[in-house]
Design a protein around this motif. Structure first.
Motif: not given
Length: 304
Positions: A249, A270-272, A286, A290, A293-294
């Motif tokens: 994350v 999960v990363n922008s 994804i 975060l 999303i989290l």
């Protein structure tokens, strides 16, 4: 005297030092600080070995007397692994010898003037730098990918009587309710610099709780920011993990971090940043914030 000393408090460090030193390792002497079987393993490689048993003291307590012992031999190169004990020992020796220290050493080659040419890893493994320096030198080698020490002709094994410097270990115990840690966890949620502030770790812990997972981190979160303990840091010089599920994350995916998770079975990132290197290792990715999303992942898990 041209003796090269190898300081060990784990048997992989013998293989790491021999790999980095190449032909120089054949003339190396070993100071093994720790259990006797460490010293016996070193001696079986053919090295002249001296063993110091710290007993109930931490390895760090023997740093001053180890530095005096090594200085008497006048070595030109001393190597150790970057563990807490290795850093304490080698730091004391460097101060006693007036030696320079180099991290991330991959290979050492002697020069005709008595110095050495050193290859070291830089920028989290992205580059290899070549340095030249006069002796004496104190070098840190990474044992994470080192081969197990190979047996050779039997070497000598003597005892080194090193005194502690007053440091005493009072007690070591697990905190109440503490988990088993990332090293043996089957599920890990790991966080990086994508997290804005320490208080936001609650988001990560909530998701980890829903997954019955341990919380890990990238190196900057532990070393630079101090938001999580260093034993939770995953990477080349940190923990190497092999969970069934690894969720990264806000971790960009530097080479040293990817090395630490190479044995993970399923990786979710999960990363922008859609171009973050972590996606090259992820089975599922994804792209997004975060912080959005989290909580949504947590909601979905709660319904199951």
């Amino acid at each position: 005297m041209n003796t090269i000393w190898i300081l060990v408090d784990g048997d992989r460090q013998i293989g790491a030092a021999r790999k980095a030193l190449g032909d120089l390792a054949d003339s190396a002497a070993v100071l093994a600080v720790g259990p006797r079987d460490l010293a016996e393993t070193a001696a079986r490689t053919g090295a002249e070995t001296r063993w110091a048993d710290p007993g109930d003291l931490p390895v760090e307590a023997l740093a001053s007397s180890a530095a005096e012992l090594v200085a008497q031999e006048g070595p030109r190169i001393v190597v150790a692994a970057p563990t807490s004990g290795g850093r304490a020992l080698l730091g004391a020796i460097a101060a006693r010898l007036g030696a320079g220290t180099v991290d991330g050493v991959l290979a050492v080659r002697p020069l005709s003037d008595g110095g050495a040419e050193i290859e070291r890893s830089g920028l989290s493994g992205r580059v290899v730098a070549t340095l030249r320096s006069a002796a004496p030198l104190c070098l840190f080698v990474d044992p994470s990918d080192a081969p197990a020490p190979a047996a050779g002709r039997p070497g000598s094994l003597d005892t080194a009587d090193l005194a502690g410097n007053g440091i005493v270990r009072v007690s070591v115990e697990d905190a109440a309710g503490a988990g088993t840690g990332v090293a043996d966890a089957s599920r890990i949620v790991s966080v990086g610099r994508g997290l804005r502030q320490r208080d936001d770790l609650a988001l990560v812990r909530d998701l980890a709780s829903a997954l019955d997972a341990e919380v890990g981190c990238s190196m900057p979160v532990a070393d630079d920011l101090g938001w999580l303990p260093k034993e939770d840091y995953i990477g080349r010089s940190g923990q190497h993990v092999s969970p069934r599920l690894y969720m990264a994350v806000g971790i960009s995916g530097a080479p040293q971090h990817l090395e630490g998770i190479r044995d993970a079975r399923t990786v979710v990132a999960v990363n922008s940043d859609p171009d973050a290197p972590i996606f090259s290792r992820a089975d599922y990715g994804i792209v997004g914030d975060l912080y959005e999303i989290l909580p949504r992942l947590g909601e979905q898990l709660a319904t199951r």
